[in-house]
Write a protein that holds these residues in place. Sequence first.
Motif, PDB file in Angstrom:
ATOM      1  N   LEU A   8       0.805  -1.307   0.072  1.00  0.00           N
ATOM      2  CA  LEU A   8       0.004   0.140   0.150  1.00  0.00           C
ATOM      3  C   LEU A   8       0.949   1.105  -0.070  1.00  0.00           C
ATOM      4  CD1 LEU A   8      -2.701  -0.948   2.726  1.00  0.00           C
ATOM      5  CD2 LEU A   8      -3.032  -1.045   0.102  1.00  0.00           C
ATOM      6  N   ILE A   9       0.612   2.143  -0.804  1.00  0.00           N
ATOM      7  CA  ILE A   9       1.245   3.694  -0.844  1.00  0.00           C
ATOM      8  C   ILE A   9       0.021   4.520  -0.237  1.00  0.00           C
ATOM      9  CG2 ILE A   9       2.137   5.427  -2.087  1.00  0.00           C
ATOM     10  CD1 ILE A   9       3.448   3.353  -3.848  1.00  0.00           C
ATOM     11  N   TYR A  10       0.449   5.079   0.959  1.00  0.00           N
ATOM     12  CA  TYR A  10      -0.678   6.015   1.674  1.00  0.00           C
ATOM     13  C   TYR A  10      -0.656   7.448   1.117  1.00  0.00           C
ATOM     14  CZ  TYR A  10      -0.922   2.362   5.177  1.00  0.00           C
ATOM     15  OH  TYR A  10      -1.179   0.902   5.782  1.00  0.00           O
ATOM     16  N   GLY A  11       0.679   7.809   0.383  1.00  0.00           N
ATOM     17  CA  GLY A  11       0.547   9.183  -0.191  1.00  0.00           C
ATOM     18  C   GLY A  11       2.056   9.710   0.107  1.00  0.00           C
ATOM     19  N   ILE A  12       2.311  10.986  -0.594  1.00  0.00           N
ATOM     20  CA  ILE A  12       3.534  11.775  -0.375  1.00  0.00           C
ATOM     21  C   ILE A  12       3.907  11.864   1.219  1.00  0.00           C
ATOM     22  CG2 ILE A  12       5.107  13.634  -0.942  1.00  0.00           C
ATOM     23  CD1 ILE A  12       3.694  13.367  -3.896  1.00  0.00           C
ATOM     24  N   GLN A  13       4.689  11.399   1.612  1.00  0.00           N
ATOM     25  CA  GLN A  13       5.032  11.967   3.116  1.00  0.00           C
ATOM     26  C   GLN A  13       5.663  13.264   3.292  1.00  0.00           C
ATOM     27  OE1 GLN A  13       8.363  10.577   5.957  1.00  0.00           O
ATOM     28  NE2 GLN A  13       6.826   9.267   6.617  1.00  0.00           N
ATOM     29  N   GLN A  14       6.898  13.259   2.248  1.00  0.00           N
ATOM     30  CA  GLN A  14       7.830  14.759   2.447  1.00  0.00           C
ATOM     31  C   GLN A  14       8.706  14.518   1.209  1.00  0.00           C
ATOM     32  OE1 GLN A  14      10.977  13.900   3.126  1.00  0.00           O
ATOM     33  NE2 GLN A  14      10.919  11.977   4.499  1.00  0.00           N
ATOM     34  N   ILE A  15       9.342  15.786   1.140  1.00  0.00           N
ATOM     35  CA  ILE A  15      10.338  16.177   0.187  1.00  0.00           C
ATOM     36  C   ILE A  15      11.462  16.328   0.975  1.00  0.00           C
ATOM     37  CG2 ILE A  15      11.284  17.636  -1.570  1.00  0.00           C
ATOM     38  CD1 ILE A  15       8.843  17.145  -3.180  1.00  0.00           C
ATOM     39  N   GLY A  16      12.789  15.932   0.704  1.00  0.00           N
ATOM     40  CA  GLY A  16      14.045  16.454   1.564  1.00  0.00           C
ATOM     41  C   GLY A  16      14.589  17.448   0.863  1.00  0.00           C
ATOM     42  N   ILE A  17      15.012  18.349   2.000  1.00  0.00           N
ATOM     43  CA  ILE A  17      15.631  19.586   1.137  1.00  0.00           C
ATOM     44  C   ILE A  17      17.106  19.555   1.957  1.00  0.00           C
ATOM     45  CG2 ILE A  17      15.314  22.212   0.885  1.00  0.00           C
ATOM     46  CD1 ILE A  17      12.392  21.751   1.453  1.00  0.00           C
ATOM     47  N   LYS A 222      -8.271   5.715  -4.759  1.00  0.00           N
ATOM     48  CA  LYS A 222      -8.183   6.426  -3.678  1.00  0.00           C
ATOM     49  C   LYS A 222      -7.555   5.856  -2.869  1.00  0.00           C
ATOM     50  CE  LYS A 222      -9.971   9.713  -0.864  1.00  0.00           C
ATOM     51  NZ  LYS A 222      -9.541  11.124  -1.173  1.00  0.00           N
ATOM     52  N   ARG A 223      -6.276   6.464  -2.256  1.00  0.00           N
ATOM     53  CA  ARG A 223      -5.380   6.000  -1.277  1.00  0.00           C
ATOM     54  C   ARG A 223      -6.154   5.318  -0.092  1.00  0.00           C
ATOM     55  NH1 ARG A 223      -0.950   5.308  -4.714  1.00  0.00           N
ATOM     56  NH2 ARG A 223      -0.030   7.556  -5.166  1.00  0.00           N
ATOM     57  N   VAL A 224      -5.827   4.399   0.631  1.00  0.00           N
ATOM     58  CA  VAL A 224      -6.558   3.934   1.806  1.00  0.00           C
ATOM     59  C   VAL A 224      -5.544   3.701   2.701  1.00  0.00           C
ATOM     60  CG1 VAL A 224      -8.528   2.875   0.500  1.00  0.00           C
ATOM     61  CG2 VAL A 224      -6.439   1.482   0.627  1.00  0.00           C
ATOM     62  N   GLY A 225      -5.940   3.812   4.075  1.00  0.00           N
ATOM     63  CA  GLY A 225      -4.942   3.454   5.250  1.00  0.00           C
ATOM     64  C   GLY A 225      -4.150   4.358   5.867  1.00  0.00           C
ATOM     65  N   GLY A 226      -3.728   4.399   6.993  1.00  0.00           N
ATOM     66  CA  GLY A 226      -2.693   4.863   7.941  1.00  0.00           C
ATOM     67  C   GLY A 226      -3.308   6.515   7.647  1.00  0.00           C
ATOM     68  N   PHE A 227      -2.193   7.365   7.246  1.00  0.00           N
ATOM     69  CA  PHE A 227      -2.105   8.768   7.118  1.00  0.00           C
ATOM     70  C   PHE A 227      -2.591   9.155   5.895  1.00  0.00           C
ATOM     71  CE2 PHE A 227       1.055   8.269  10.355  1.00  0.00           C
ATOM     72  CZ  PHE A 227       0.743   9.042  11.485  1.00  0.00           C
ATOM     73  N   CYS A 228      -3.345   8.316   5.054  1.00  0.00           N
ATOM     74  CA  CYS A 228      -3.961   8.769   3.868  1.00  0.00           C
ATOM     75  C   CYS A 228      -4.798   9.864   3.585  1.00  0.00           C
ATOM     76  CB  CYS A 228      -4.481   7.506   3.104  1.00  0.00           C
ATOM     77  SG  CYS A 228      -5.992   6.971   3.780  1.00  0.00           S
ATOM     78  N   GLU A 229      -5.758  10.134   4.679  1.00  0.00           N
ATOM     79  CA  GLU A 229      -6.343  11.367   4.838  1.00  0.00           C
ATOM     80  C   GLU A 229      -5.799  12.585   5.052  1.00  0.00           C
ATOM     81  OE1 GLU A 229      -9.635  11.041   4.186  1.00  0.00           O
ATOM     82  OE2 GLU A 229      -9.707   9.001   3.979  1.00  0.00           O
ATOM     83  N   LEU A 230      -4.713  12.492   5.742  1.00  0.00           N
ATOM     84  CA  LEU A 230      -3.890  13.590   6.023  1.00  0.00           C
ATOM     85  C   LEU A 230      -2.966  14.136   4.575  1.00  0.00           C
ATOM     86  CD1 LEU A 230      -2.567  15.901   7.993  1.00  0.00           C
ATOM     87  CD2 LEU A 230      -0.781  13.980   8.655  1.00  0.00           C
ATOM     88  N   PHE A 231      -2.370  12.974   4.101  1.00  0.00           N
ATOM     89  CA  PHE A 231      -1.572  13.507   2.968  1.00  0.00           C
ATOM     90  C   PHE A 231      -2.355  13.693   1.903  1.00  0.00           C
ATOM     91  CE2 PHE A 231       1.671  10.129   5.040  1.00  0.00           C
ATOM     92  CZ  PHE A 231       2.141  11.130   5.699  1.00  0.00           C
ATOM     93  N   GLY A 232      -3.638  13.146   1.782  1.00  0.00           N
ATOM     94  CA  GLY A 232      -4.249  13.365   0.629  1.00  0.00           C
ATOM     95  C   GLY A 232      -3.888  12.983  -1.009  1.00  0.00           C
ATOM     96  N   ASP A 233      -4.807  13.476  -1.812  1.00  0.00           N
ATOM     97  CA  ASP A 233      -4.552  13.145  -3.277  1.00  0.00           C
ATOM     98  C   ASP A 233      -3.058  13.944  -3.904  1.00  0.00           C
ATOM     99  OD1 ASP A 233      -6.682  11.530  -3.156  1.00  0.00           O
ATOM    100  OD2 ASP A 233      -7.864  13.409  -4.018  1.00  0.00           O
ATOM    101  N   SER A 234      -2.516  13.241  -4.499  1.00  0.00           N
ATOM    102  CA  SER A 234      -1.392  13.811  -5.227  1.00  0.00           C
ATOM    103  C   SER A 234      -1.033  13.731  -6.776  1.00  0.00           C
ATOM    104  CB  SER A 234      -0.042  13.569  -4.621  1.00  0.00           C
ATOM    105  OG  SER A 234      -0.143  12.020  -4.446  1.00  0.00           O
ATOM    106  N   GLU A 235      -0.211  14.393  -7.188  1.00  0.00           N
ATOM    107  CA  GLU A 235       0.182  14.458  -8.804  1.00  0.00           C
ATOM    108  C   GLU A 235       1.630  14.490  -8.754  1.00  0.00           C
ATOM    109  OE1 GLU A 235      -3.581  17.210 -10.179  1.00  0.00           O
ATOM    110  OE2 GLU A 235      -1.609  18.250  -9.744  1.00  0.00           O
TER     111      GLU A 235
END
Length: 358
Positions: A8-17, A222-235
């Motif tokens: 499962l992929i829940y969403g984009i967690q972060q970009i490293g800078i 739609k992403r499901v599980g974990g923090f999916c609601e917080l991370f949301g949809d992405s492109e």
Amino acid sequence: MLKSEEKLIYGIQQIGIGVKNADEAFKWYATRLGADALIFDDNNEATYMAKYMGGKPRNKRALLGLNMQGGGGYEIWQYLDREPVAPKKKFQLGDLGINFPCIKTRNISATFNRLKTLNENILSEICTEINGSKSFYVQDPYENILKIKEFNSWYANNKLDVGGISGAVIGVSNIANALPLYSSILGYDKVVYDKTGVFKDLASFKNGNKKFRRILLTHSKKRVGGFCELFGDSEIELIEAIDTKPNTIFEDRYWGDLGYIHLCFDIRNMKKLSEECKEMGFPFQVISSESFDMGDANGHWGYIEDCDGTLIEFIETHKVPLIKKLGININLKNRAPKKPLPNWMIKAMSLKRVKKFN
């Protein structure tokens, strides 16, 4: 229960800078872009990534800031034992690597005017993109370009005009070669547009009058599980330079040097994911122990490279601390993988917001 063959992929967690001063950078992203929830502050020695840091472990500091309205965050990363190196060549659109993250806004005029009032370095006027959405570009104080873009996937509304990261624009040498990773493994299987030409919304860039191929991808499921609601949809937008020869953004530099160092996805079932990546020709280059501490948080993580060497990170989050003194944590390791975290638990992360800065 999670099937053994399912990832499962829940969403984009972060970009490293990569930055020179983590405290200063965190303050900018917190006060300008609302990423003021300090999820972790990690001083552990970076050991596993030695192959990308000159062949040896390095002392570092990493802070993860989230905007609690939703979207991915920013892992602000600083070397403590060496001076980080800037790119050798001036950035041009389509260079190989992460060109910029996309930051979502619910009111693009309000965001534009707020940042203009704060005397931030706005690089373009508000422009209309291929699919009709509006965007503009701004540069942070560390010469990183960000795209601010209209987006309609939100977790909460605390009245700030911007949310977190809703995607990224990644330069590739050949879109056809790159697609299997982004569309299949990462699940960005829906093409919003696929166009080749000269584009008005790129006119503010030095080479923006050149020809590019651009393909914008999103996920049909739609992403499901974990923090999916917080991370949301992405492109994800892949951009290929046609008229110019792109440079490699991190050529002859280390991971953690200045700029966008990786794109990170929050996932479940690292074993299955690693098998899938290997089978499709994108084997893991680095993988941590099964539960590795990241400051007060912990998880299992690993890195692959896309066709051009851009680093993609995967984190299987196990624990996120809420109130350290009381030992109150979000524990995901034994939760039903397709069940999203309850709202009260995610909202409790607001306790980690930093409200005062020196």
